[in-house]
Scaffold this motif. Structure first.
Motif, PDB file in Angstrom:
ATOM      1  N   THR A 246     -43.850  40.113 -98.958  1.00  8.97           N
ATOM      2  CA  THR A 246     -42.684  39.351 -99.090  1.00  8.97           C
ATOM      3  C   THR A 246     -41.230  40.069 -98.320  1.00  8.97           C
ATOM      4  O   THR A 246     -40.848  40.561 -98.551  1.00  8.97           O
ATOM      5  N   LYS A 251     -40.868  34.558 -99.267  1.00  7.25           N
ATOM      6  CA  LYS A 251     -41.917  34.267 -98.965  1.00  7.25           C
ATOM      7  C   LYS A 251     -42.835  34.644 -98.123  1.00  7.25           C
ATOM      8  O   LYS A 251     -42.593  36.729 -98.222  1.00  7.25           O
ATOM      9  N   GLU A 252     -43.949  34.757 -99.102  1.00  9.76           N
ATOM     10  CA  GLU A 252     -45.249  36.137 -98.517  1.00  9.76           C
ATOM     11  C   GLU A 252     -45.890  35.699 -97.050  1.00  9.76           C
ATOM     12  O   GLU A 252     -45.939  34.301 -96.834  1.00  9.76           O
TER      13      GLU A 252
END
Length: 576
Positions: A246, A251-252
């Motif tokens: 991430t 956010k991945e």
């Protein structure tokens, strides 16, 4: 005439009958081809495989209690066209640091290697022959419950010489797995989780637009994760890992699974995971990586987490250099202007003067006059103020003044030389670093290709995978032509005459011939399809293959159509 004619027919019949018997006995007693071992190789395999256990063709699996003994044998094979003398010896087994199964060396015999007593230690084989070598396997009375691994290895007694000073040693082995009954303990712990950036090699960069420039600026950097693992249990474990990454905003940006080989009881391995996905390389910021290592579906995975920063230092250094150059250029222009003023005419503004009138008097452009004297709109002039009026170009005036003041001249030259040397040295250093990294990666790949030689069962399994991919390619071509796959509601076997793949793919010109399993007819390739989906299957001998699926004690390699997978069949023939 009639008698002679009858006698001739009888003689022909007798001759044909004798010829038939001769051919029959020749085929019966001549050496049979060994499909598993290619010509010009040596091989070893279990001498008496159990038809009910497919893996017994390529390895031994025992579950003997302490003090229990078993008599067994291996078959040693020579497919060379010359007589060969082989050493045969027992060894223990281990895994490489990254989890690859490896049989031990002759000089170091431990664990299972000491439990095996061979009937002989040397075998002499004529061309294209084989020999059965019996051995006794005895589990010590004090053997610990759990898994113990080893094997039997053969190699040429006289080691052939390679080119130059290189000595080539070819060792071929058969594995032995022994699980001593008793309390089974399972447990994996993570002993370390680290990361490092990896530069792409030259071949990879050629495939990308401006690849070398992107790599130089730090836009294309793979991340290599290494996970140290220790097996606290008493049995070997198959390892699978999942890594998620991430960015600083949570956010991945990456999620990938890898198969990582095996780990022996009480041993350590290092699982290597590479973040290679195109378009998701870390550019700038703080990233968080989480790894989850799975070794048993009924047990929770072991997890670890780390944070790392991705900073394109090369880009920042380059930007810094450009900014510094810009500042130097600006200061240099000011210096040039100030030095040039000393070579100019100084005019005292009178009442009623304007830039236009003064410029016309000295034959100079009024805009140039305003620029040199930093006069802005609306270009008003104050009486009694001073104006510098250039007599020629600014550069000529600067050089004239610079020549007169040699100290300033040499200072400018030295500063310019220092900037050029620093910039050139930095670019050279970056280039050499990339070159050394590429050479190190290539050397590591060469070492890996030389160091690890696949066993006979692994080679056969690799052939099986390649064969299924060839069939898969032909099936997709068939689908492009007919908008369906060959129909086979029941399992179609490649070792059966007139199977559906021969009828449709070979007869239809999609394949020259249908691949056969290296151990046919004991093994075969299976196929079934409803017309829109299909399933190709093969039995693997190496149960440690990360792509093998364990079904009812068999290790299955499966390829399905890209659209969807067929529902599992209850037909047991898919695994026999």
């Amino acid at each position: 005439m009639i008698k002679l004619r009858r006698k001739s027919r009888i003689e022909k019949r007798i001759f044909l009958i004798c010829l038939s018997f001769f051919i029959f006995f020749l085929c019966l007693f001549s050496p049979q081809p060994l499909s598993a071992i290619m010509s010009g190789q040596i091989g070893i395999k279990p001498a008496y495989p159990d038809p009910a256990v497919p893996t017994s063709i390529g390895r031994f699996d025992y579950s003997l209690a302490p003090s229990e003994t078993k008599e067994d044998a291996v078959e040693v094979i020579n497919t060379y066209d010359k007589e060969i003398v082989l050493k045969i010896y027992s060894v223990g087994a281990t895994t490489t640091p990254d989890g690859i199964f490896a049989l031990g060396m002759e000089e170091v015999v431990e664990d299972v290697g000491t439990w095996i007593k061979l009937s002989k230690n040397e075998v002499t084989l004529a061309p294209y022959t084989s020999e059965i070598v019996p051995f006794t396997f005895t589990v010590p009375a004090d053997a610990e419950p759990g898994d113990h691994m080893g094997g039997i290895v053969i190699q040429e007694k006289e080691v052939p010489k390679g080119e130059g000073s290189i000595t080539i040693i070819t060792r071929v082995g058969v594995r032995i797995y022994e699980r001593v009954p008793g309390e089974i303990i399972r447990g994996i712990e993570i002993t370390g989780f680290n990361w490092e950036f990896m530069a792409e090699n030259a071949e990879e960069l050629k495939k990308v637009n401006f690849g070398k420039l992107q790599s130089f600026l730090g836009f294309r950097r793979k991340v290599h994760f290494s996970v140290g693992l220790h097996n606290q249990g008493t049995i070997r474990e198959e390892l699978k890992s999942n890594v998620t990454v991430t960015n600083m905003f949570g956010k991945e940006i990456a999620d990938f699974d890898t198969e990582n080989g095996m780990i022996f009881p009480k041993k350590d391995v290092t699982v290597n995971v590479n973040w290679l996905k195109e378009g998701s390389f870390p550019l700038f910021g703080r990233y968080t990586a989480k790894v989850a290592v799975t070794y048993e579906k009924d047990l929770p995975p072991v997890e670890a987490e780390l944070a790392f920063w991705a900073i394109p230092y090369s880009l920042f250094v380059l930007i810094g250099i450009l900014i510094a150059l810009g500042v130097l250029i600006y200061l240099n222009r000011l210096l040039i202007k100030e030095l040039a003023k000393k070579e100019m005419v100084v005019y005292i503004v009178r009442p009623g003067d304007s830039l236009g009138s003064i410029a016309q008097r000295f034959d100079v452009k009024w805009k140039k006059l305003a620029k040199i004297n930093n006069i802005k709109k609306p270009y008003h002039l104050k009486p009694e103020s001073y104006l510098f009026v250039p007599q020629g170009s600014i550069l000529n005036l600067f050089l004239r003044q610079l020549i007169r003041k040699k100290r300033v001249f040499w200072i400018v030259i030295i500063i310019a030389a220092i900037i050029a040397i620093v910039l050139g040295g930095w670019i050279y250093y970056q280039y050499q670093s990339r070159q050394k990294s590429d050479e190190a990666n290539q050397q590591e790949e060469q070492n890996q290709s030389i160091e690890f030689q696949p066993t006979a069962e692994e080679s056969r399994d690799q052939t099986r995978k390649e064969d299924l991919k060839k069939i898969q390619s032909a099936l997709e071509q068939f689908y492009q032509s007919y908008q369906r796959y060959p129909l086979a509601s029941e399992l179609s076997k490649t070792n059966q005459a007139g199977n559906i793949l021969d009828q449709e793919l070979v007869a239809g010109g999609f394949m020259a011939e249908l691949p056969k399993d290296p151990q046919e007819p004991t093994y075969y390739y299976g196929y079934r399809s409803d017309g829109q989906t299909y399933e190709l299957t093969s039995i693997l001998e190496n149960g440690n293959d990360p792509e093998a699926i364990s079904i009812s004690g068999f290790f299955i390699y499966k390829i399905t159509s890209p659209k969807q997978e067929l529902p599992d069949s209850s037909d047991s023939e898919t695994t026999t």
